[in-house]
Design an enzyme around this catalytic site. Sequence first.
Site, PDB file in Angstrom:
ATOM      1  N   HIS A 141       3.724  85.492  75.157  1.00 16.57           N
ATOM      2  CA  HIS A 141       3.106  86.549  75.567  1.00 16.57           C
ATOM      3  C   HIS A 141       3.906  87.833  75.917  1.00 16.57           C
ATOM      4  O   HIS A 141       3.175  88.429  76.993  1.00 16.57           O
ATOM      5  CB  HIS A 141       1.730  86.375  76.323  1.00 16.57           C
ATOM      6  N   ASP A 185     -10.570  94.602  57.690  1.00 20.61           N
ATOM      7  CA  ASP A 185     -11.119  94.890  58.982  1.00 20.61           C
ATOM      8  C   ASP A 185     -12.605  95.540  58.811  1.00 20.61           C
ATOM      9  O   ASP A 185     -12.674  96.493  58.204  1.00 20.61           O
ATOM     10  CB  ASP A 185     -10.343  96.102  59.851  1.00 20.61           C
ATOM     11  N   GLY A 190       4.610  90.555  73.861  1.00 17.72           N
ATOM     12  CA  GLY A 190       4.334  91.764  72.981  1.00 17.72           C
ATOM     13  C   GLY A 190       4.473  92.806  73.792  1.00 17.72           C
ATOM     14  O   GLY A 190       4.914  93.823  73.363  1.00 17.72           O
ATOM     15  N   ILE A 194      -2.562  98.303  67.014  1.00 18.05           N
ATOM     16  CA  ILE A 194      -1.367  97.691  66.440  1.00 18.05           C
ATOM     17  C   ILE A 194      -1.241  97.461  65.127  1.00 18.05           C
ATOM     18  O   ILE A 194       0.054  97.714  64.542  1.00 18.05           O
ATOM     19  CB  ILE A 194      -1.435  96.229  67.417  1.00 18.05           C
ATOM     20  N   ALA A 196      -1.643  88.296  68.573  1.00 16.67           N
ATOM     21  CA  ALA A 196      -3.181  88.778  69.197  1.00 16.67           C
ATOM     22  C   ALA A 196      -3.403  88.000  70.268  1.00 16.67           C
ATOM     23  O   ALA A 196      -3.304  88.209  71.318  1.00 16.67           O
ATOM     24  CB  ALA A 196      -4.238  88.986  67.922  1.00 16.67           C
ATOM     25  N   ARG A 197      -4.141  86.926  70.004  1.00 15.58           N
ATOM     26  CA  ARG A 197      -4.475  85.910  71.009  1.00 15.58           C
ATOM     27  C   ARG A 197      -4.750  84.372  70.249  1.00 15.58           C
ATOM     28  O   ARG A 197      -4.877  84.341  69.217  1.00 15.58           O
ATOM     29  CB  ARG A 197      -6.291  86.237  71.370  1.00 15.58           C
ATOM     30  N   ASP A 224       3.169  84.749  69.407  1.00 14.42           N
ATOM     31  CA  ASP A 224       3.529  85.275  70.690  1.00 14.42           C
ATOM     32  C   ASP A 224       2.386  84.836  71.878  1.00 14.42           C
ATOM     33  O   ASP A 224       2.576  85.141  72.814  1.00 14.42           O
ATOM     34  CB  ASP A 224       3.409  86.771  70.641  1.00 14.42           C
ATOM     35  N   GLU A 284       1.956  76.526  76.390  1.00 14.42           N
ATOM     36  CA  GLU A 284       3.418  76.551  75.749  1.00 14.42           C
ATOM     37  C   GLU A 284       3.979  75.157  76.174  1.00 14.42           C
ATOM     38  O   GLU A 284       4.595  74.497  75.318  1.00 14.42           O
ATOM     39  CB  GLU A 284       4.298  77.652  76.612  1.00 14.42           C
TER      40      GLU A 284
HETATM   41  N1  LIG Z   1       1.090  89.932  72.353  1.00  8.25           N
HETATM   42  C1  LIG Z   1       0.613  90.858  73.334  1.00  8.25           C
HETATM   43  O1  LIG Z   1       1.282  91.098  74.297  1.00  8.25           O
HETATM   44  C2  LIG Z   1      -0.282  91.641  72.983  1.00  8.25           C
HETATM   45  C3  LIG Z   1      -0.592  92.922  73.509  1.00  8.25           C
HETATM   46  C4  LIG Z   1      -1.672  93.953  73.457  1.00  8.25           C
HETATM   47  C5  LIG Z   1      -2.780  93.274  72.669  1.00  8.25           C
HETATM   48  N2  LIG Z   1      -2.813  92.134  72.226  1.00  8.25           N
HETATM   49  C6  LIG Z   1      -3.771  91.650  71.335  1.00  8.25           C
HETATM   50  O2  LIG Z   1      -3.825  92.554  70.092  1.00  8.25           O
HETATM   51  C7  LIG Z   1      -5.192  92.643  69.699  1.00  8.25           C
HETATM   52  C8  LIG Z   1      -5.294  93.767  68.860  1.00  8.25           C
HETATM   53  O3  LIG Z   1      -4.644  95.208  69.805  1.00  8.25           O
HETATM   54  P1  LIG Z   1      -5.106  96.634  69.158  1.00  8.25           P
HETATM   55  O4  LIG Z   1      -4.495  97.540  70.355  1.00  8.25           O
HETATM   56  O5  LIG Z   1      -4.522  96.827  67.918  1.00  8.25           O
HETATM   57  O6  LIG Z   1      -6.740  96.460  69.479  1.00  8.25           O
HETATM   58  P2  LIG Z   1      -7.741  97.760  68.660  1.00  8.25           P
HETATM   59  O7  LIG Z   1      -8.956  97.489  69.401  1.00  8.25           O
HETATM   60  O8  LIG Z   1      -7.265  98.826  68.600  1.00  8.25           O
HETATM   61  O9  LIG Z   1      -8.103  97.097  67.110  1.00  8.25           O
HETATM   62  C9  LIG Z   1      -8.516  95.799  66.865  1.00  8.25           C
HETATM   63  C10 LIG Z   1      -9.048  96.169  65.502  1.00  8.25           C
HETATM   64  O10 LIG Z   1      -9.691  94.718  65.192  1.00  8.25           O
HETATM   65  C11 LIG Z   1     -10.702  95.031  64.366  1.00  8.25           C
HETATM   66  N3  LIG Z   1     -11.664  93.792  64.142  1.00  8.25           N
HETATM   67  C12 LIG Z   1     -12.509  93.120  65.285  1.00  8.25           C
HETATM   68  N4  LIG Z   1     -13.244  92.012  64.954  1.00  8.25           N
HETATM   69  C13 LIG Z   1     -12.648  91.677  63.596  1.00  8.25           C
HETATM   70  C14 LIG Z   1     -12.611  90.717  62.715  1.00  8.25           C
HETATM   71  N5  LIG Z   1     -13.486  89.771  62.923  1.00  8.25           N
HETATM   72  N6  LIG Z   1     -12.022  90.866  61.502  1.00  8.25           N
HETATM   73  C15 LIG Z   1     -11.186  92.097  61.280  1.00  8.25           C
HETATM   74  N7  LIG Z   1     -10.925  92.795  62.052  1.00  8.25           N
HETATM   75  C16 LIG Z   1     -11.701  92.832  63.253  1.00  8.25           C
HETATM   76  C17 LIG Z   1     -11.473  96.095  64.954  1.00  8.25           C
HETATM   77  O11 LIG Z   1     -12.468  96.931  64.212  1.00  8.25           O
HETATM   78  C18 LIG Z   1     -10.070  96.919  65.309  1.00  8.25           C
HETATM   79  O12 LIG Z   1      -9.659  97.759  64.326  1.00  8.25           O
HETATM   80  C19 LIG Z   1      -6.207  92.741  70.936  1.00  8.25           C
HETATM   81  O13 LIG Z   1      -7.488  92.650  71.002  1.00  8.25           O
HETATM   82  C20 LIG Z   1      -5.489  91.950  71.847  1.00  8.25           C
HETATM   83  O14 LIG Z   1      -5.973  90.544  72.045  1.00  8.25           O
HETATM   84  C21 LIG Z   1      -1.522  91.120  72.301  1.00  8.25           C
END
Ligand SMILES: NC(=O)c1ccc[n+]([C@@H]2O[C@H](COP(=O)([O-])OP(=O)(O)OC[C@H]3O[C@@H](n4cnc5c(N)ncnc54)[C@H](O)[C@@H]3O)[C@@H](O)[C@H]2O)c1
Length: 304
Positions: free
Chosen positions: A275, A168, A277, A148, A229-230, A254, A259
Amino acid sequence: MLIYVDPQSYSNHYIKECALDKLPPTCKLTSDLNNLDKIDIYVAGFGQVTKEMIEKAKNLKVIIRNAVGTDNIDKESAKKHNIPVYNLPLVNYESVAELVIACMLACGRYIVFNHVANVNNQQHDYYRQYQGIELFHKTVGILGFGHIGKRVAEIVKAAFGCDVLVYDPFIDASIAEKYGVTLLDDYKEIFKKADFITIHTPLTESTKNMVDAKCLALCKPNCILINAARSGIVNEDDLYEALKNHTIHSSACDVLDKEEGNKLFTLDNFIGTSHVGGNSQEARKRVGEHLYEKLMEEIKKIEG
Ligand SMILES: NC(=O)c1ccc[n+]([C@@H]2O[C@H](COP(=O)([O-])OP(=O)(O)OC[C@H]3O[C@@H](n4cnc5c(N)ncnc54)[C@H](O)[C@@H]3O)[C@@H](O)[C@H]2O)c1
């Protein structure tokens, strides 16, 4: 072969149509947790998959999360019992990235605030008091440069000519070079320098409460913070104070601790979504398709 499917999975009809309905006849499905001790495969949704559940599932061979992220699964216990845990990493990064851009623009241009004021017949001097902020040529800070984070970087660079700062610790400098972004060693630098900050890390012990009062105090007054993210990564009490005192411009999340009754919703410089996204037609269909592929791969491994 018995496959447990989290009942929430059925809220996405593509999971049934594109994956479950197409499985071989040797596969039986259950959503009854009383069958845990007999299941071979666990298809997890949003619900928690706990240590107790994993210990009870004596026949379990693999856990597949039907989305992105595995923070609701006790991975330590799964590892202890040699049960691999997978998710579907490619299903929704485009949808989440697009929501993030929408949030950046909505915050910058007071879109939701203006709309709600109109709905409530409130008069505001928008031309003087609520002049918006462009994304064009701004500095965007990205925490977490995975699927993302990278897509957000591509869009803001290509469409808005932004400079992108990234934190990262798990990526190589060559990735930053490939995407034309600046990789920083200290995430606090992002809070000092960025006009827009967006979070794309998983929720882990190291990211829990990562964005707290100390970080927010470093921000520019016009800084806009997005969290898709979360929940748990941003300390919501600290965000509330920063928004209320206008030490940052605005925020869109998100993902929220809760909520209903969340005090962030009392602020006019906050946007909260549920949530959503990954909740696009395209992403939901991809979930069904990718789940089918992953299930078939695992079924073949188990059946030999
Ligand atoms: N809002 C939504 O509906 C929705 C949908 C999909 C994913 N998400 C969230 O988004 C997050 C990211 O998704 P993604 O597909 O890009 O995941 P991904 O695994 O491709 O990327 C996550 C990145 O975070 C980095 N990371 C891990 N720990 C870290 C830290 N302490 N500091 C900085 N960077 C760190 C990792 O190295 C990785 O490059 C998911 O983990 C999920 O929690 C939310």
